[in-house]
Design a protein around this motif. Sequence first.
Motif, PDB file in Angstrom:
ATOM      1  N   SER A  32       1.554  34.671  74.922  1.00 14.33           N
ATOM      2  CA  SER A  32       0.657  34.225  74.029  1.00 14.33           C
ATOM      3  C   SER A  32       0.217  32.682  74.484  1.00 14.33           C
ATOM      4  O   SER A  32       0.920  32.079  75.083  1.00 14.33           O
ATOM      5  CB  SER A  32       0.913  34.122  72.646  1.00 14.33           C
ATOM      6  OG  SER A  32       2.063  33.193  72.352  1.00 14.33           O
ATOM      7  N   VAL A 119      -3.061  36.126  71.754  1.00 15.52           N
ATOM      8  CA  VAL A 119      -1.961  36.836  72.024  1.00 15.52           C
ATOM      9  C   VAL A 119      -2.354  37.636  73.278  1.00 15.52           C
ATOM     10  O   VAL A 119      -3.326  38.425  73.060  1.00 15.52           O
ATOM     11  CB  VAL A 119      -1.554  37.280  70.963  1.00 15.52           C
ATOM     12  CG1 VAL A 119      -0.274  38.667  71.160  1.00 15.52           C
ATOM     13  CG2 VAL A 119      -0.824  36.496  69.933  1.00 15.52           C
ATOM     14  N   SER A 121      -2.961  40.814  75.383  1.00 18.69           N
ATOM     15  CA  SER A 121      -2.970  42.132  74.917  1.00 18.69           C
ATOM     16  C   SER A 121      -3.386  42.840  76.109  1.00 18.69           C
ATOM     17  O   SER A 121      -3.844  42.356  77.186  1.00 18.69           O
ATOM     18  CB  SER A 121      -3.886  42.301  73.844  1.00 18.69           C
ATOM     19  OG  SER A 121      -5.140  42.150  74.007  1.00 18.69           O
ATOM     20  N   LEU A 129      -1.534  46.225  68.115  1.00 14.81           N
ATOM     21  CA  LEU A 129      -1.499  44.956  67.805  1.00 14.81           C
ATOM     22  C   LEU A 129      -2.325  44.590  66.545  1.00 14.81           C
ATOM     23  O   LEU A 129      -1.916  43.775  65.504  1.00 14.81           O
ATOM     24  CB  LEU A 129      -1.851  43.774  68.898  1.00 14.81           C
ATOM     25  CG  LEU A 129      -1.164  43.693  69.986  1.00 14.81           C
ATOM     26  CD1 LEU A 129      -2.002  42.866  71.097  1.00 14.81           C
ATOM     27  CD2 LEU A 129       0.175  43.252  69.817  1.00 14.81           C
ATOM     28  N   ASN A 132      -0.434  46.795  63.377  1.00 21.95           N
ATOM     29  CA  ASN A 132       0.718  46.166  62.756  1.00 21.95           C
ATOM     30  C   ASN A 132       0.543  44.852  62.587  1.00 21.95           C
ATOM     31  O   ASN A 132       1.524  44.145  61.902  1.00 21.95           O
ATOM     32  CB  ASN A 132       2.043  46.240  63.881  1.00 21.95           C
ATOM     33  CG  ASN A 132       1.793  45.411  65.266  1.00 21.95           C
ATOM     34  OD1 ASN A 132       1.036  44.758  65.083  1.00 21.95           O
ATOM     35  ND2 ASN A 132       2.456  45.782  66.134  1.00 21.95           N
ATOM     36  N   THR A 134      -0.408  42.052  64.034  1.00 24.29           N
ATOM     37  CA  THR A 134       0.055  40.858  65.208  1.00 24.29           C
ATOM     38  C   THR A 134      -0.977  40.117  65.288  1.00 24.29           C
ATOM     39  O   THR A 134      -0.777  38.935  65.313  1.00 24.29           O
ATOM     40  CB  THR A 134       0.649  41.507  66.303  1.00 24.29           C
ATOM     41  OG1 THR A 134       1.712  42.166  66.020  1.00 24.29           O
ATOM     42  CG2 THR A 134       1.098  40.581  67.226  1.00 24.29           C
ATOM     43  N   VAL A 135      -2.185  40.599  65.436  1.00 20.95           N
ATOM     44  CA  VAL A 135      -3.633  39.885  65.745  1.00 20.95           C
ATOM     45  C   VAL A 135      -4.528  40.221  64.328  1.00 20.95           C
ATOM     46  O   VAL A 135      -4.659  41.284  63.747  1.00 20.95           O
ATOM     47  CB  VAL A 135      -4.105  40.140  67.175  1.00 20.95           C
ATOM     48  CG1 VAL A 135      -2.881  39.845  67.995  1.00 20.95           C
ATOM     49  CG2 VAL A 135      -4.507  41.613  67.147  1.00 20.95           C
TER      50      VAL A 135
END
Length: 312
Positions: A32, A119, A121, A129, A132, A134-135
């Motif tokens: 990231s 982040v 990817s 991502l 869940n 995450t982003v």
Amino acid sequence: MSGSSSRRARTAVSVALATLSLTVLAACSSGSSSDVPGGKKPAGEDVAKQAQSAPDTAILPGSTMEKIKQRGYLIVGGSQDAPLWSQLNPISGRTEGFDAEMGRMLAKYIIGKPEVKIVSSATETREALLQNGTVDVVFQTYTITPKRAEQVAFAGPYYSSGQAILTKKGAGGIKLPADLNGKTVIAGANTPAIAAIKQVAPDAKIVTFGSDPECVAALRQGRGEAYVQDQALLVAAVKDNPDTTVVGEPFTADPYGIGLKHDDAAFKTFVNDWLRKIAQDNSWQQAWKQTLGTVVEGNPPTPPAIGGVPGS
């Protein structure tokens, strides 16, 4: 963009990326990067800093928008190695390009300031991502398809790419797809460009090569008068080969969407409303001019119609 196209794009810029400092390579490998306060930023104002912010009434209580605003920065799934789309600048420590600027403009709209954390990817991880959490969003030349829309939601499309034409700078004679008739046209072996050329210029002579760098090299060597490939890859080629230029707009449709978590209708509506606003106030066009427009000839294209493709 497909997984194979993404790999070809990375190959096309690998030589340039190899020149980055060890510091930058370490930053990229960490997974990231951040444009939040603390990083060194270039002087001058950018499009995102001058972009509008959402009215307080649009930040609904308990919504994704409120969560992002309270956090103070937007988390974007994206790239750091895509020239003119989203590439880390080793001097400023800032990620630059059209996708990167769009992410900052969305952050400004939600938070009131263009604070973004990117982040890294990949084609294989974008859906996970988002699923869940995450982003918050994905800006990564993310082509909208009905199959992908079964796993994630898409706002947009915010950009329409597709097959476009690359020529040597100053060559002239080719401005429209029909101008390829009677010309020797380069295409990647087993790519959609071959069928696209046959459709728009049935009298063109097509010669193929195995990779994007080989195709660009063949064009520069005069082994063809034009090279047809996805515009997202061609703009990366121009970045590394300034004696070439992209002429005209894409003549096939490859709609890029903003990836969102599935079943968050309020956030999708919010982001789509924002896209309409930046098209109307010229922010979208300014972001294009300062990024893709530095290598693509002509005026900014018309932003695509929101919700205008299957899966959006």
